[in-house]
Scaffold this active site. Structure first.
Site, PDB file in Angstrom:
ATOM      1  N   GLN A 108     -33.192  57.787 -46.178  1.00 24.00           N
ATOM      2  CA  GLN A 108     -32.722  58.333 -46.915  1.00 24.00           C
ATOM      3  C   GLN A 108     -33.126  59.717 -46.780  1.00 24.00           C
ATOM      4  O   GLN A 108     -33.481  60.071 -46.286  1.00 24.00           O
ATOM      5  CB  GLN A 108     -34.067  57.090 -48.112  1.00 24.00           C
ATOM      6  CG  GLN A 108     -32.847  56.570 -49.473  1.00 24.00           C
ATOM      7  CD  GLN A 108     -33.731  56.077 -51.085  1.00 24.00           C
ATOM      8  OE1 GLN A 108     -35.371  56.487 -50.316  1.00 24.00           O
ATOM      9  NE2 GLN A 108     -32.988  55.455 -51.612  1.00 24.00           N
ATOM     10  N   ASP A 167     -26.399  56.242 -54.620  1.00 28.48           N
ATOM     11  CA  ASP A 167     -25.474  54.757 -54.724  1.00 28.48           C
ATOM     12  C   ASP A 167     -24.399  54.785 -54.898  1.00 28.48           C
ATOM     13  O   ASP A 167     -22.986  54.526 -54.208  1.00 28.48           O
ATOM     14  CB  ASP A 167     -26.074  53.688 -55.616  1.00 28.48           C
ATOM     15  CG  ASP A 167     -27.576  53.926 -55.623  1.00 28.48           C
ATOM     16  OD1 ASP A 167     -28.541  54.921 -55.133  1.00 28.48           O
ATOM     17  OD2 ASP A 167     -27.817  52.615 -55.935  1.00 28.48           O
ATOM     18  N   ARG A 200     -24.919  50.677 -64.373  1.00 30.13           N
ATOM     19  CA  ARG A 200     -25.518  50.309 -62.762  1.00 30.13           C
ATOM     20  C   ARG A 200     -24.565  50.152 -62.929  1.00 30.13           C
ATOM     21  O   ARG A 200     -23.056  50.742 -63.115  1.00 30.13           O
ATOM     22  CB  ARG A 200     -25.959  49.009 -62.992  1.00 30.13           C
ATOM     23  CG  ARG A 200     -27.213  48.751 -63.777  1.00 30.13           C
ATOM     24  CD  ARG A 200     -28.602  49.997 -62.946  1.00 30.13           C
ATOM     25  NE  ARG A 200     -28.548  49.176 -61.553  1.00 30.13           N
ATOM     26  CZ  ARG A 200     -29.441  49.345 -60.659  1.00 30.13           C
ATOM     27  NH1 ARG A 200     -30.331  50.994 -60.990  1.00 30.13           N
ATOM     28  NH2 ARG A 200     -29.243  49.058 -59.425  1.00 30.13           N
ATOM     29  N   TRP A 348     -25.072  57.702 -60.606  1.00 29.88           N
ATOM     30  CA  TRP A 348     -24.129  58.789 -60.254  1.00 29.88           C
ATOM     31  C   TRP A 348     -23.405  59.440 -59.893  1.00 29.88           C
ATOM     32  O   TRP A 348     -22.703  59.992 -59.477  1.00 29.88           O
ATOM     33  CB  TRP A 348     -24.892  58.759 -57.968  1.00 29.88           C
ATOM     34  CG  TRP A 348     -26.444  58.805 -58.353  1.00 29.88           C
ATOM     35  CD1 TRP A 348     -27.258  57.242 -57.815  1.00 29.88           C
ATOM     36  CD2 TRP A 348     -27.440  59.597 -58.114  1.00 29.88           C
ATOM     37  NE1 TRP A 348     -28.493  57.176 -58.000  1.00 29.88           N
ATOM     38  CE2 TRP A 348     -28.576  59.312 -57.911  1.00 29.88           C
ATOM     39  CE3 TRP A 348     -27.082  60.918 -58.314  1.00 29.88           C
ATOM     40  CZ2 TRP A 348     -29.988  59.820 -57.473  1.00 29.88           C
ATOM     41  CZ3 TRP A 348     -28.381  61.622 -57.242  1.00 29.88           C
ATOM     42  CH2 TRP A 348     -29.984  60.786 -57.932  1.00 29.88           C
ATOM     43  N   GLU A 390     -35.530  56.908 -65.623  1.00 33.41           N
ATOM     44  CA  GLU A 390     -34.831  57.114 -64.270  1.00 33.41           C
ATOM     45  C   GLU A 390     -33.631  58.532 -64.648  1.00 33.41           C
ATOM     46  O   GLU A 390     -33.756  59.641 -63.267  1.00 33.41           O
ATOM     47  CB  GLU A 390     -34.413  56.286 -64.256  1.00 33.41           C
ATOM     48  CG  GLU A 390     -33.962  56.128 -62.979  1.00 33.41           C
ATOM     49  CD  GLU A 390     -33.131  54.743 -62.443  1.00 33.41           C
ATOM     50  OE1 GLU A 390     -33.565  53.838 -63.541  1.00 33.41           O
ATOM     51  OE2 GLU A 390     -32.757  54.504 -61.682  1.00 33.41           O
TER      52      GLU A 390
HETATM   53  C1  9YW Z   1     -31.216  51.043 -54.358  1.00 37.70           C
HETATM   54  C2  9YW Z   1     -35.134  54.103 -56.289  1.00 37.70           C
HETATM   55  C3  9YW Z   1     -34.406  54.042 -55.475  1.00 37.70           C
HETATM   56  C4  9YW Z   1     -33.591  55.554 -55.169  1.00 37.70           C
HETATM   57  C5  9YW Z   1     -31.950  56.344 -55.429  1.00 37.70           C
HETATM   58  C6  9YW Z   1     -31.633  55.332 -56.839  1.00 37.70           C
HETATM   59  C7  9YW Z   1     -31.917  53.975 -56.853  1.00 37.70           C
HETATM   60  C8  9YW Z   1     -31.434  51.961 -55.844  1.00 37.70           C
HETATM   61  O1  9YW Z   1     -32.819  53.161 -56.915  1.00 37.70           O
HETATM   62  O2  9YW Z   1     -31.285  53.076 -55.939  1.00 37.70           O
HETATM   63  O3  9YW Z   1     -31.385  49.745 -54.981  1.00 37.70           O
HETATM   64  O4  9YW Z   1     -31.960  51.652 -52.968  1.00 37.70           O
HETATM   65  O5  9YW Z   1     -30.128  55.691 -56.316  1.00 37.70           O
HETATM   66  O6  9YW Z   1     -32.037  57.109 -55.435  1.00 37.70           O
HETATM   67  O7  9YW Z   1     -33.967  56.223 -54.836  1.00 37.70           O
HETATM   68  O8  9YW Z   1     -35.894  54.725 -57.322  1.00 37.70           O
END
Ligand code: 9YW
Length: 417
Positions: A108, A167, A200, A348, A390
């Site tokens: 990340q 994502d 989502r 996003w 969030e």
């Molecule tokens: C996943 C935790 C994470 C973040 C990401 C976000 C989401 C989903 O949630 O990811 O399953 O990894 O897009 O940036 O780190 O908050």
């Protein structure tokens, strides 16, 4: 910042601290209970900045725990599965990785590199030894990025949308279209059991997320094998600019601490040169592109505005920021509202994220762009009105996604509040 006695705390500050404490699982925090029950990489880095406001030792611990999951290659995983939790999919059994602790196989954005230097600056006496112990690990992670995540033009790319931390951003659409996930097999999502499915990623996206994981697993998560034949490689401003910032900060702090900085200046110069590859001349802003075919995303996202955080002057980006802030009262939106792909509540593809705002606002202010302060004021307003959630609808400010969210609380303490 020092330890304020509880009585001096505003209600908001106290609530933000309480979220960090409630999400603490002992040495690491979860992003939010339920939806994200493990340690996420960049979430932890932000958490550390929040803890630093009231418990600096705990802040260091957060980053140290993150690095305890570092692979031999230098890669630091995007999720560390410290304790099994059936509430999240895909768990360690799907990833099939063999790092020092159960983890995902992708990384990340490396904001932890920068934020570790801030913990050091907060109290050099307390931090010097801890920083020195982390330093070779941090350098190894940076080396890994430079070696395995740079394309021919010098731009840093991601091999999975989750790697970027954004994502379902439109940035991945072109590369995702090229994937045929029909052999992905049966799986059960958990995210839509915690929050509304309309906020989502879609099933179209999820099939491809899981397909990409299974494919890399079949290659044994081997960097060389994955580099040979990779179905998803997208040059990403999030990754590029956060790494650029991290290397710059490591160089400055490493030199000040008398640590070995050999090679860091060259890495920084390479990343500065590579940043130019991310400038989309047709649109006039920083953008992502599919490395397989060179096709631009033509997407003005919140990651486009990380150029300043990365250290670029980029005065021309100021007008773009003004445009999106005019269009989105509770921005910075993750996608410009005048883009037809904009979707105000879908993750996003529209919503505002406080931790992105922090990097945008700070970076802009550092580069002398007045709107940096405006970004901070709007972040303060939206969190103040709608809470530590969030993400937010950039048009109305409405709260969305998970509640009692670690990085939103941390950003309040470290910057917005
Ligand atoms: C996943 C935790 C994470 C973040 C990401 C976000 C989401 C989903 O949630 O990811 O399953 O990894 O897009 O940036 O780190 O908050």
């Amino acid at each position: 910042e020092t330890l304020a006695p509880a009585a001096d705390l505003s209600e908001r500050d106290a609530a933000a601290r309480a979220i960090l404490i409630a999400n603490d699982r002992g040495g690491y925090t979860v992003p939010t209970a339920g939806l994200y029950p493990y340690q996420w990489n960049w979430d932890s880095a932000f958490a550390a900045l929040g803890f630093a406001r009231f418990d600096l030792a705990r802040a260091w611990e957060e980053i140290e725990t993150l690095f305890s999951g570092q692979w031999d290659s230098g890669m630091v995983p995007h999720i560390l599965f410290h304790k099994p939790d059936p509430g999240y999919f895909p768990g360690p059994d799907v990833w099939g990785c063999s790092g020092p602790i159960a983890s995902s196989g992708i990384t990340q954005p490396p904001v932890a590199l920068s934020f570790a230097t801030r913990l050091l600056a907060a109290d050099p006496a307390l931090g010097a030894a801890r920083f020195a112990a982390l330093y070779p690990k941090m350098r190894k992670w940076a080396d890994w990025f430079l070696r395995w995540r740079r394309d021919e033009k010098g731009a840093v790319f991601v091999i999975h949308p989750w790697e970027s931390g954004r994502d379902n951003a439109p940035d991945w659409d072109n590369a995702m279209d090229a994937i045929d996930p029909q052999d992905v097999g049966y799986y059960e999502r958990r995210d839509t059991q915690h929050v509304d499915a309309s906020m989502r990623p879609t099933k179209y996206d999820y099939d491809r997320y899981i397909w990409l994981v299974k494919r890399a697993r079949a290659l044994g998560w081997d960097d060389a094998a994955m580099a040979q034949d990779n179905p998803f490689r997208v040059a990403d401003p999030t990754m590029h600019f956060t790494l650029m910032r991290g290397v710059r900060d490591l160089l400055a702090a490493g030199a000040a601490q008398g640590l070995d900085v050999d090679g860091l200046a060259d890495q920084l110069a390479a990343l500065e040169a590579g940043a130019q590859a991310l400038f989309n001349p047709g649109m006039g802003f920083y953008d992502s592109y599919n490395c397989a075919n060179g096709i631009w995303s033509n997407a003005l996202t919140n990651a486009s505005f990380l150029c300043w955080f990365g250290g670029l002057k980029a005065p021309e980006m100021g007008a773009h920021l003004a445009r999106v802030l005019d269009a989105a009262p509770y921005g910075v939106p993750s996608l410009a509202p005048f883009d037809p792909r904009f979707d105000a509540m879908r993750y996003w593809r529209g919503p505002t994220w406080a931790m992105m705002n922090m990097m945008i606002g700070e970076g802009a202010s550092e580069q002398g762009i007045a709107l940096g302060e405006e970004v901070r004021a709007r972040t303060r307003e939206v969190i103040g009105k709608y809470g530590f959630v969030e993400y937010f609808d950039p048009m109305t400010g409405a709260a969305a996604g998970g509640k009692a969210f670690t990085w939103t609380a941390a950003v309040w303490l470290a910057w917005a509040g």
